[in-house]
Design a protein around this motif. Structure first.
Motif, PDB file in Angstrom:
ATOM      1  N   TRP A 150       0.823  -1.207   0.000  1.00  0.00           N
ATOM      2  CA  TRP A 150       0.000   0.000   0.000  1.00  0.00           C
ATOM      3  C   TRP A 150       0.860   1.261   0.000  1.00  0.00           C
ATOM      4  N   ILE A 151       1.861   1.306   0.867  1.00  0.00           N
ATOM      5  CA  ILE A 151       2.654   2.520   1.028  1.00  0.00           C
ATOM      6  C   ILE A 151       3.601   2.768  -0.137  1.00  0.00           C
ATOM      7  N   MET A 152       4.210   1.699  -0.661  1.00  0.00           N
ATOM      8  CA  MET A 152       5.195   1.893  -1.732  1.00  0.00           C
ATOM      9  C   MET A 152       4.938   0.920  -2.886  1.00  0.00           C
ATOM     10  N   PRO A 153       3.806   1.085  -3.572  1.00  0.00           N
ATOM     11  CA  PRO A 153       3.463   0.167  -4.665  1.00  0.00           C
ATOM     12  C   PRO A 153       4.503   0.133  -5.778  1.00  0.00           C
ATOM     13  N   GLU A 154       5.199   1.263  -5.977  1.00  0.00           N
ATOM     14  CA  GLU A 154       6.197   1.324  -7.036  1.00  0.00           C
ATOM     15  C   GLU A 154       7.432   0.494  -6.718  1.00  0.00           C
ATOM     16  N   LYS A 155       7.618   0.123  -5.452  1.00  0.00           N
ATOM     17  CA  LYS A 155       8.772  -0.675  -5.059  1.00  0.00           C
ATOM     18  C   LYS A 155       8.378  -2.100  -4.653  1.00  0.00           C
ATOM     19  N   TYR A 156       7.095  -2.395  -4.772  1.00  0.00           N
ATOM     20  CA  TYR A 156       6.609  -3.701  -4.320  1.00  0.00           C
ATOM     21  C   TYR A 156       6.836  -4.757  -5.412  1.00  0.00           C
ATOM     22  N   THR A 157       7.969  -5.411  -5.361  1.00  0.00           N
ATOM     23  CA  THR A 157       8.326  -6.431  -6.333  1.00  0.00           C
ATOM     24  C   THR A 157       8.005  -7.818  -5.780  1.00  0.00           C
ATOM     25  N   LEU A 207       0.053  10.952   5.583  1.00  0.00           N
ATOM     26  CA  LEU A 207       1.324  11.210   6.246  1.00  0.00           C
ATOM     27  C   LEU A 207       1.214  12.468   7.109  1.00  0.00           C
ATOM     28  N   ALA A 208       1.093  12.289   8.426  1.00  0.00           N
ATOM     29  CA  ALA A 208       0.949  13.431   9.326  1.00  0.00           C
ATOM     30  C   ALA A 208       2.242  14.211   9.443  1.00  0.00           C
ATOM     31  N   ASP A 220      -1.406   9.416   9.831  1.00  0.00           N
ATOM     32  CA  ASP A 220      -2.705   9.997  10.173  1.00  0.00           C
ATOM     33  C   ASP A 220      -3.735   8.917   9.874  1.00  0.00           C
ATOM     34  N   ALA A 221      -4.181   8.220  10.903  1.00  0.00           N
ATOM     35  CA  ALA A 221      -5.053   7.057  10.719  1.00  0.00           C
ATOM     36  C   ALA A 221      -6.368   7.392  10.036  1.00  0.00           C
ATOM     37  N   GLN A 222      -6.957   8.538  10.371  1.00  0.00           N
ATOM     38  CA  GLN A 222      -8.253   8.884   9.784  1.00  0.00           C
ATOM     39  C   GLN A 222      -8.144   9.127   8.284  1.00  0.00           C
ATOM     40  N   GLN A 223      -7.085   9.778   7.866  1.00  0.00           N
ATOM     41  CA  GLN A 223      -6.879   9.998   6.433  1.00  0.00           C
ATOM     42  C   GLN A 223      -6.594   8.669   5.735  1.00  0.00           C
ATOM     43  N   LEU A 224      -5.844   7.805   6.390  1.00  0.00           N
ATOM     44  CA  LEU A 224      -5.532   6.501   5.812  1.00  0.00           C
ATOM     45  C   LEU A 224      -6.794   5.663   5.651  1.00  0.00           C
ATOM     46  N   ALA A 226      -9.809   6.781   5.233  1.00  0.00           N
ATOM     47  CA  ALA A 226     -10.587   7.371   4.140  1.00  0.00           C
ATOM     48  C   ALA A 226     -10.100   6.855   2.784  1.00  0.00           C
ATOM     49  N   LEU A 227      -8.777   6.763   2.614  1.00  0.00           N
ATOM     50  CA  LEU A 227      -8.214   6.261   1.359  1.00  0.00           C
ATOM     51  C   LEU A 227      -8.517   4.784   1.162  1.00  0.00           C
ATOM     52  N   LEU A 228      -8.387   4.002   2.234  1.00  0.00           N
ATOM     53  CA  LEU A 228      -8.661   2.567   2.150  1.00  0.00           C
ATOM     54  C   LEU A 228     -10.134   2.315   1.804  1.00  0.00           C
ATOM     55  N   ASN A 229     -11.022   3.107   2.377  1.00  0.00           N
ATOM     56  CA  ASN A 229     -12.448   2.957   2.083  1.00  0.00           C
ATOM     57  C   ASN A 229     -12.756   3.206   0.611  1.00  0.00           C
ATOM     58  N   GLN A 230     -11.913   4.013  -0.044  1.00  0.00           N
ATOM     59  CA  GLN A 230     -12.117   4.312  -1.457  1.00  0.00           C
ATOM     60  C   GLN A 230     -11.326   3.368  -2.374  1.00  0.00           C
ATOM     61  N   GLY A 231     -10.623   2.408  -1.757  1.00  0.00           N
ATOM     62  CA  GLY A 231      -9.863   1.448  -2.544  1.00  0.00           C
ATOM     63  C   GLY A 231      -8.607   2.050  -3.179  1.00  0.00           C
ATOM     64  N   MET A 232      -8.088   3.112  -2.565  1.00  0.00           N
ATOM     65  CA  MET A 232      -6.924   3.797  -3.114  1.00  0.00           C
ATOM     66  C   MET A 232      -5.656   3.435  -2.342  1.00  0.00           C
ATOM     67  N   ASP A 233      -4.538   3.380  -3.049  1.00  0.00           N
ATOM     68  CA  ASP A 233      -3.258   3.195  -2.371  1.00  0.00           C
ATOM     69  C   ASP A 233      -2.551   4.545  -2.289  1.00  0.00           C
ATOM     70  N   SER A 234      -1.351   4.572  -1.726  1.00  0.00           N
ATOM     71  CA  SER A 234      -0.673   5.843  -1.486  1.00  0.00           C
ATOM     72  C   SER A 234      -0.273   6.568  -2.766  1.00  0.00           C
ATOM     73  N   SER A 235      -0.174   5.844  -3.875  1.00  0.00           N
ATOM     74  CA  SER A 235       0.200   6.495  -5.127  1.00  0.00           C
ATOM     75  C   SER A 235      -0.972   7.214  -5.780  1.00  0.00           C
TER      76      SER A 235
END
Length: 237
Positions: A150-157, A207-208, A220-224, A226-235
């Motif tokens: 989730w946090i670093m999809p571009e590096k997730y090999t 990222l707080a 920032d758990a609340q922001q995280l 919100a993103l998870l509920n929308q099916g979005m990753d950090s990118s």
């Protein structure tokens, strides 16, 4: 430490340094008397690698927060955004530090819903790569996030995925979402000036800020959530 483990640690430190170049939303943490053992929810930690203990003279306290959902005006509302400067805590607050893939993260204790041992996870079809599956705990279904993916999809090999050894699930607030992690570092009391707070809105609302002396991300758990509920990753934030 093996050569492979050292290389993984080095890559994650470089990634964290890159995060520091971006502006980083803020968490208003509050403190209330309640033992931190409530968070650990009877988890078992291997004796070979005991988690560091907090000095007795500095007891760990935590406030239980009941989240009040905001009115939903759209089916997929954007993550909640607030003025950062108004959310910077003026008092010391406590945070749990945990680690995965060589990267250390911290979450204020007031934003934790519990900590569980990670056991059987049932994968679901048609979900994002970062959605590891569902884990049942006391008849409750918990959604397990592959934190590294989730946090670093571009590096997730594939190589990184195979090297991960998730042991615990860090629950976010009152939500069903939990972050998988490999080890629990410890809990620490932080002064507001020990954190480089995010100063304006922008990318990575989850990222707080950055804990300066430990060079780790404060979530920032609340922001995280919100993103998870929308099916979005950090990118995609």
């Amino acid at each position: 430490m093996s050569k492979g483990a050292f290389a993984k640690e080095e890559v994650m430190q470089e990634y964290l340094s890159a995060l520091l170049t971006d502006d980083t939303p803020v968490v208003q943490a509050k403190v209330q008397e309640s033992a931190v053992q409530h968070l650990f929810d009877k988890i078992s930690v291997p004796q070979a690698e005991p988690t560091p203990q907090v000095p007795a003279e500095e007891p760990i306290v935590v406030r239980e927060i009941k989240e009040t959902p905001a009115p939903v005006e759209k089916e997929t509302p954007p993550p909640v955004s607030t003025t950062t400067t108004s959310r910077i805590p003026s008092e010391p607050f406590q945070a749990l530090f945990f680690k995965m893939a060589g990267l250390t993260l911290a979450v204020p204790l007031t934003e934790l819903g519990g900590i569980h041992n990670l056991h059987k996870v049932t994968p679901l079809f048609g979900k994002p790569v970062w959605f590891r599956g569902v884990m049942t705990h006391r008849e409750e279904k918990l959604s397990v996030v592959d934190t590294a993916a989730w946090i670093m999809p571009e590096k997730y090999t594939e190589k990184l995925a195979e090297s991960l050894n998730y042991q615990y699930l860090i629950m976010l607030g009152d939500s069903p979402w939990g972050l998988a992690c490999e080890s629990l570092e410890s809990t620490f009391t932080l002064q507001p000036d020990q954190v480089k707070w995010r100063e304006r809105e922008g990318k990575r609302p989850w990222l707080a800020g950055m804990v300066k002396d430990k060079m780790c991300a404060l979530v920032d758990a609340q922001q995280l959530i919100a993103l998870l509920n929308q099916g979005m990753d950090s990118s995609e934030d």
